[in-house]
Design a protein around this motif. Structure first.
Motif, PDB file in Angstrom:
ATOM      1  N   GLU A 138       0.837  -1.195   0.000  1.00 25.66           N
ATOM      2  CA  GLU A 138       0.000   0.000   0.000  1.00 25.66           C
ATOM      3  C   GLU A 138       0.872   1.244   0.000  1.00 25.66           C
ATOM      4  N   THR A 139       0.472   2.235  -0.776  1.00 23.27           N
ATOM      5  CA  THR A 139       1.198   3.498  -0.832  1.00 23.27           C
ATOM      6  C   THR A 139       0.941   4.290   0.446  1.00 23.27           C
ATOM      7  N   PRO A 140       1.978   4.658   1.178  1.00 29.95           N
ATOM      8  CA  PRO A 140       1.743   5.391   2.425  1.00 29.95           C
ATOM      9  C   PRO A 140       1.180   6.779   2.155  1.00 29.95           C
ATOM     10  N   GLN A 141       0.443   7.277   3.120  1.00 25.68           N
ATOM     11  CA  GLN A 141      -0.130   8.607   3.010  1.00 25.68           C
ATOM     12  C   GLN A 141       0.967   9.640   3.251  1.00 25.68           C
ATOM     13  N   ARG A 142       1.211  10.452   2.265  1.00 30.27           N
ATOM     14  CA  ARG A 142       2.295  11.431   2.360  1.00 30.27           C
ATOM     15  C   ARG A 142       1.796  12.825   2.709  1.00 30.27           C
ATOM     16  N   LEU A 143       0.499  13.035   2.746  1.00 28.38           N
ATOM     17  CA  LEU A 143      -0.060  14.333   3.128  1.00 28.38           C
ATOM     18  C   LEU A 143      -0.486  14.305   4.598  1.00 28.38           C
ATOM     19  N   ARG A 144      -0.431  15.455   5.210  1.00 21.88           N
ATOM     20  CA  ARG A 144      -0.772  15.549   6.634  1.00 21.88           C
ATOM     21  C   ARG A 144      -2.265  15.812   6.813  1.00 21.88           C
ATOM     22  N   GLY A 145      -2.850  15.098   7.751  1.00 24.98           N
ATOM     23  CA  GLY A 145      -4.261  15.302   8.031  1.00 24.98           C
ATOM     24  C   GLY A 145      -4.472  16.352   9.115  1.00 24.98           C
ATOM     25  N   TRP A 146      -5.707  16.439   9.534  1.00 22.65           N
ATOM     26  CA  TRP A 146      -6.085  17.392  10.578  1.00 22.65           C
ATOM     27  C   TRP A 146      -6.463  16.625  11.835  1.00 22.65           C
ATOM     28  N   ASP A 147      -6.216  17.269  12.978  1.00 28.37           N
ATOM     29  CA  ASP A 147      -6.449  16.575  14.248  1.00 28.37           C
ATOM     30  C   ASP A 147      -7.902  16.609  14.689  1.00 28.37           C
TER      31      ASP A 147
END
Length: 351
Positions: free
Chosen positions: A149-158
């Motif tokens: 699986e391609t890792p998530q490279r963008l940052r999410g919100w808390d």
């Protein structure tokens, strides 16, 4: 009957008295070439008489002979579309009754003549380098192995604020641009050279335009294409440069011309540079595009410049920067391609 069986079928269908009547002696048989020559003799004589012995037009007749005016005075003009095929400007789908011809047809709008030559480096790429790259980078994956699986490279919100809901993900910290994901080399995406851009920065051209003329002449000799003049994007107080000044030239070569330029660099220029380690391995933009620079003394080693060195003032000889754009998705693959071509690299490697 035995003699008739030996004849061909059309000859057997002819009546026997006719065959007897159409017999010729050996002296009356004539060759087809001699008959054709005699038949064409009066035609050739007429052509010679009509072209070589025709009376010349006088000055007054020459002035009155104006075919363009006769065409303009014609009451009904000949329709051009009826006698000449024009391919459609737009493709309206595969089911439309009018289809554009293939690009290999000289009538097509996107027809490009050529190629007229096959560079040695490009031939080596197709015959040796491309298969070797596929062999060196092959990774066997057993059937049934789950895909990574391609890792998530963008940052999410808390989620600490109600405004975080349904909001787009954030980029990496520091405003950095996401790099391309490196794809495995397969039979349909072997890295290759797409284009090479040669640029030269000439800050002295702001005060002396002759430097710009010499730089354009050098790049024209190296690539065979007319360079375009570039302008500065900011002010440089130390050099006395203002934004918008003409202080550089650049040109881009594609296809066979790009392979020929790299071939001259690898086999004629790089081996003659004294105490040259190679190209730093840290070069690259993380997207498969590499660059290196050449000083004025190294530009003189090109055969196009060396053969006519007296044409260029020695103090005005510019350096240049070479940008090699490849179809690779990482600097590692681009270095692997250029190393196969014979380009040396040195120093620490940055993936």
């Amino acid at each position: 009957m035995a003699s008739l069986r030996g004849l061909s079928r059309p000859a057997r269908s002819v009546h026997v008295p006719q065959l007897a009547r159409q017999t010729y002696t050996a002296g009356t048989i004539r060759c087809a070439s001699s008959q054709t020559a005699e038949a064409a003799a009066p035609v050739l004589s007429e052509l010679e008489n009509s072209t070589l012995t025709a009376p010349q037009l006088g000055d007054e007749e020459k002035r009155e002979f104006r075919p363009w005016k006769r065409a303009a005075d014609r009451k009904y003009q000949l329709p051009s579309g009826r006698y000449q095929y024009h391919p459609p400007k737009y493709n309206r789908g595969p089911l439309h009754p009018i289809q554009s011809p293939p690009s290999s047809d000289p009538v097509a709008r996107d027809f490009v003549p050529g190629p007229f030559n096959l560079p040695r480096l490009k031939q080596t790429y197709h015959s040796t380098i491309a298969p070797d790259l596929m062999t060196l980078t092959y990774t066997h994956v057993p059937p049934g192995t789950p895909e990574k699986e391609t890792p998530q490279r963008l940052r999410g919100w808390d989620g600490s604020s109600p405004y975080h809901k349904n909001r787009a993900l954030r980029g990496p910290r520091g405003g950095a641009v996401l790099r391309l994901l490196e794809r495995d080399i397969t039979f349909n995406n072997v890295p290759e050279i797409r284009e090479i851009t040669i640029a030269s920065n000439v800050p002295d051209a702001v005060h002396d335009p002759d430097h710009l003329l010499v730089a354009r002449s050098v790049l024209l000799a190296l690539t065979g294409t007319t360079p375009e003049i570039t302008k500065t994007k900011s002010n440089v107080v130390q050099w006395g440069i203002k934004k918008g000044d003409k202080a550089g030239v650049k040109t881009t070569v594609y296809g066979n011309a790009a392979y020929e330029f790299l071939d001259r660099c690898v086999h004629l220029v790089f081996p003659r540079i004294k105490d040259w380690k190679g190209i730093p391995a840290t070069t690259g933009d993380s997207a498969g595009n590499l660059a290196f620079g050449l000083t004025p003394d190294e530009v003189k080693l090109f055969p196009e410049i060396e053969a006519n060195y007296w044409l260029y003032p020695a103090k005005m000889m510019p350096g240049c920067r070479v940008f090699i754009k490849t179809s690779a998705t990482s600097d590692r693959q681009a270095r692997l391609l250029l190393e196969a071509f014979g380009v040396p690299f040195y120093g620490p490697i940055r993936n």
